[in-house]
Write an enzyme that holds these catalytic residues in place. Structure first.
Site, PDB file in Angstrom:
ATOM      1  N   SER A  46      41.436  -2.905  -2.358  1.00  0.00           N
ATOM      2  CA  SER A  46      42.840  -3.238  -2.116  1.00  0.00           C
ATOM      3  C   SER A  46      43.126  -3.461  -0.631  1.00  0.00           C
ATOM      4  CB  SER A  46      43.746  -2.113  -2.645  1.00  0.00           C
ATOM      5  OG  SER A  46      43.515  -0.912  -1.951  1.00  0.00           O
ATOM      6  N   HIS A  47      42.192  -3.046   0.247  1.00  0.00           N
ATOM      7  CA  HIS A  47      42.360  -3.253   1.685  1.00  0.00           C
ATOM      8  C   HIS A  47      41.254  -4.147   2.259  1.00  0.00           C
ATOM      9  CE1 HIS A  47      45.052   0.126   1.093  1.00  0.00           C
ATOM     10  NE2 HIS A  47      45.568  -0.115   2.282  1.00  0.00           N
ATOM     11  N   THR A 159      55.116   2.999   1.962  1.00  0.00           N
ATOM     12  CA  THR A 159      54.132   3.788   1.215  1.00  0.00           C
ATOM     13  C   THR A 159      53.569   4.898   2.092  1.00  0.00           C
ATOM     14  OG1 THR A 159      52.450   2.138   1.791  1.00  0.00           O
ATOM     15  CG2 THR A 159      53.446   1.982  -0.401  1.00  0.00           C
ATOM     16  N   GLU A 187      47.209  -1.332  -4.540  1.00  0.00           N
ATOM     17  CA  GLU A 187      46.677  -1.067  -5.880  1.00  0.00           C
ATOM     18  C   GLU A 187      47.600  -1.649  -6.944  1.00  0.00           C
ATOM     19  OE1 GLU A 187      43.835   0.183  -6.558  1.00  0.00           O
ATOM     20  OE2 GLU A 187      43.212   0.911  -4.593  1.00  0.00           O
TER      21      GLU A 187
END
Length: 333
Positions: A46-47, A159, A187
């Site tokens: 996701s990164h 987040t 995610e």
């Protein structure tokens, strides 16, 4: 979903070349490509390359200066400020990290506020070099409103991830990196891309109603983990990465962002601690390792980062399976 196996160096070359194509100089492109590659290699997809279109969007819109040259200023003996001058955060981190390490080894503890940066990366990649220098480390950063405070219905917090790293001489450091939201927004984006539903309690839609549809959560907001406990930690991050360092809160970052799909400008707070100086002797490592052994004694346990290190060893040898969907998106740029 189809994949393509790529070597770690091929991933790095793709990321660096793409960023330079859209105006980043070699220094800025390399710093970002390094963290993208680390994330992809270690299974934090996701990164990884998933974020590359967002980085490119900020270069295309002019929000980020791909040729920025961060400046490092020692505000006090144990305070090293880095002004990114509208750079990507990895560039500013590389510029300031040596001074942070030196200050911590001199004073026992040191902090490094980052201002004028655009953060879009995993925090553990930033702490690993600090821990490998024999220091414990902490980092946190905010974003744009995407998480509701406990009891609320409207996004206010980012987040707001936090990361903590512990050095393990002769071994890979122990580092945990977690969002204070139930789930990292990246995610949720992956779930939306792949057509997956999410568990209950992850987020709400635009009207504040609970939903398991990641597309609706992206339009609405995430929830903090642990109710009021996670909400308090998220508030702490806003204060440390905002008011403490002289940067914006998440809602202020959103107000001035151009919404090009990339990271807003904001701040980050880092701290490094020399356990030898704090403890007064060098017995901290054996003491900590005995504690880790106690954790491992129980079946099914692992330390944060164990899976990441296992992925690293495998992927360095065998290559990485990269989603064809994201490769097609990068190609379409």
């Amino acid at each position: 979903m189809s994949h393509q196996t790529m070597s770690v160096e091929a991933i790095r070359s793709l990321a660096e070349g793409t960023l330079m194509k859209f105006g980043a100089d070699e220094t800025n492109a390399k710093a970002v490509a390094d963290v993208v590659t680390m994330a992809e290699r270690d299974g934090c997809v996701s990164h990884g390359l998933f974020r590359l279109p967002g980085y490119v969007a900020t270069l295309k819109s002019g929000k980020v200066n791909g040729k920025a040259k961060p400046t490092v200023t020692k505000l006090a003996g144990a305070v090293v400020q880095v002004n990114g001058h509208n750079s990507f955060a990895p560039t500013a981190l590389e510029a300031g990290r040596p001074a942070l390490i030196e200050a911590a080894k001199t004073c026992g503890i040191a902090v490094m506020p980052l201002i004028g940066v655009h953060h879009f990366a995993a925090l553990w990649t930033e702490l690993e070099p600090i821990c490998e220098a024999g220091l414990a480390a902490f980092a946190c950063t905010s974003y744009k409103p995407s998480v509701i405070p406990a009891g609320g219905k409207k996004a206010l917090f980012g987040t707001n991830p936090i990361a903590f790293g512990w050095p393990r001489p002769g071994k890979s450091p122990m580092i945990f990196d977690m969002a204070t939201a139930v789930m990292a927004r990246g995610e949720v984006g992956l779930a939306a891309r792949d057509g997956h539903t999410l568990p209950e309690g992850v987020g709400v839609d635009a009207d504040g109603n609970p939903t398991t549809d990641p597309n609706e959560i992206l339009k609405g907001a995430l929830m903090t983990f642990g109710g009021y406990k996670g909400s308090s930690l998220s508030m702490m991050v806003e204060l440390l990465a905002g008011a403490m360092v002289g940067e914006s809160f998440s809602f202020e970052a959103a107000a001035r962002d151009n919404n090009d799909g990339g990271p807003p400008q904001g701040g980050e707070f880092l701290m490094a601690i020399d356990p030898t100086l704090v403890r007064g002797n060098d017995g901290w490592n054996d003491h900590a390792e005995g504690f880790f052994d106690k954790i491992y004694e129980q079946d099914g346990t692992r330390l944060p980062g164990d899976r990441r290190i296992s992925n690293r060893a495998k992927h360095d040898k065998e290559g990485v399976e990269v989603s064809q969907i994201i490769l097609d998106k990068i190609s379409a740029l």
